[in-house]
Design an enzyme around this catalytic site. Structure first.
Site, short mmCIF file in Angstrom:
data_model
loop_
_atom_site.label_atom_id
_atom_site.label_comp_id
_atom_site.label_asym_id
_atom_site.label_seq_id
_atom_site.Cartn_x
_atom_site.Cartn_y
_atom_site.Cartn_z
N ASP A 1 0.87 -1.21 0.01
CA ASP A 1 0.18 -0.08 0.05
C ASP A 1 0.94 1.29 -0.17
O ASP A 1 1.26 1.91 0.93
CB ASP A 1 -0.93 0.04 1.18
N ALA A 2 1.34 1.68 -1.06
CA ALA A 2 2.29 2.79 -1.40
C ALA A 2 1.93 3.77 -1.91
O ALA A 2 2.31 5.22 -1.86
CB ALA A 2 3.58 2.08 -2.18
N LYS A 3 0.55 3.75 -2.64
CA LYS A 3 -0.13 5.05 -3.31
C LYS A 3 1.01 5.74 -4.22
O LYS A 3 0.93 6.87 -4.03
CB LYS A 3 -0.89 5.51 -2.30
N ARG A 4 1.65 5.12 -5.02
CA ARG A 4 2.57 5.70 -5.81
C ARG A 4 1.98 6.61 -7.03
O ARG A 4 1.17 5.87 -7.45
CB ARG A 4 3.69 5.05 -6.14
#
Length: 278
Positions: free
Chosen positions: A97-100
């Site tokens: 869950d990095a939301k890059r």
């Protein structure tokens, strides 16, 4: 060597074995304290070890929240690397869950970090933000297709600020959140069983985009502690119910640090969403 099975197919198989549930590894400082662990890299590592022991073989998908590891610098990222590696080696799917979200070479570097074969952080899938334009995700989409990886595109998030962008209207009259779902659906066309380009739709929303053509997984955070219910999942998903993967974190994690108690909490959550299996 044979190509790896697509993420969509692997996720479909995992939900068939373990039920439709994603469990977060979210080492909030408050949770570390509640578990009697220090707010340090050592505490972070012990927290992660307990989660791995509790969740391997119990859930379809495990979602480490990258920010809580980044907060501890290089030591925290080393813990994240080990956590991802151990989970995947044990056969449990990992969603970073990095939301890059970025453009060009920078987005290509993010893609290599999270989905590149042999990367220390290589995961089965990663969360991404499309709000620099869906086309900015091309490096991740291309690498995921080559390596059998997946991604979950932020489409309709439940934070109030998201509406400013997500509910605005495109030139053709669609809401921007719908545009993102439709773009994801186009990438899933022709996929067997389930496509590998999922979307994120908050379970606490009043309304959701039309998900009927997505043919990919729908990650729904916000159930349990944040107020989303099984009825909300039914209402928002509509005919796409079987593609939903509810995401829980604190609802399960507050049962720790006992591994047995965590597994019992997982079992209750899996049972609560057993209707997703049809």
């Amino acid at each position: 060597m044979a190509a790896r099975q697509s993420f969509g197919a692997r996720l479909h198989a995992a939900t068939g074995r373990h039920g439709s549930l994603c469990v977060g590894v979210d080492p909030h400082p408050e949770l570390l304290a509640a578990w009697g662990l220090p707010d340090s890299v050592e505490g972070l590592e012990r927290f992660s070890e307990i989660c791995v022991e509790a969740f391997v073989g119990q859930v379809a998908l495990v979602k480490p929240q990258v920010a809580f590891f980044e907060a501890y610098g290089s030591g925290g990222m080393a813990v994240l690397e080990r956590t991802v590696t151990v989970l995947r080696e044990a056969g449990t799917l990992v969603l970073a869950d990095a939301k890059r979200g970025d453009i060009g070479s920078t987005m290509n570097a993010y893609a290599r970090a999270w989905l590149g074969e042999g990367s220390p952080l290589e995961s089965d899938a990663v969360t991404v933000s499309p709000y620099l334009g869906f086309g900015s995700l091309d490096p991740v989409l291309e690498l995921a297709e080559r390596n059998g990886g997946g991604l979950f595109v932020l489409a309709a998030t439940s934070n109030p600020e998201g509406a400013q962008v997500q509910l605005s209207t495109s030139a053709d009259g669609r809401k921007i959140s719908q545009v993102m779902v439709d773009e994801a659906a186009a990438r899933n066309a022709g996929a067997d069983v389930l496509g590998s380009v999922g979307v994120v739709v908050g379970a606490t929303l009043a309304d959701a985009p039309d998900l009927s053509a997505l043919h990919g997984p729908i990650l729904m955070p916000g159930v349990g502690h944040q107020g989303g219910t099984a009825d909300d999942v039914r209402r928002l998903a509509g005919a796409s119910l079987r593609a939903v993967v509810p995401s829980v974190s604190r609802e399960v994690l507050r049962a720790g640090p006992s591994v047995t108690a965590l597994q019992e909490a997982v079992g209750r959550s899996v049972e609560a969403f057993a209707f997703l299996q049809g």
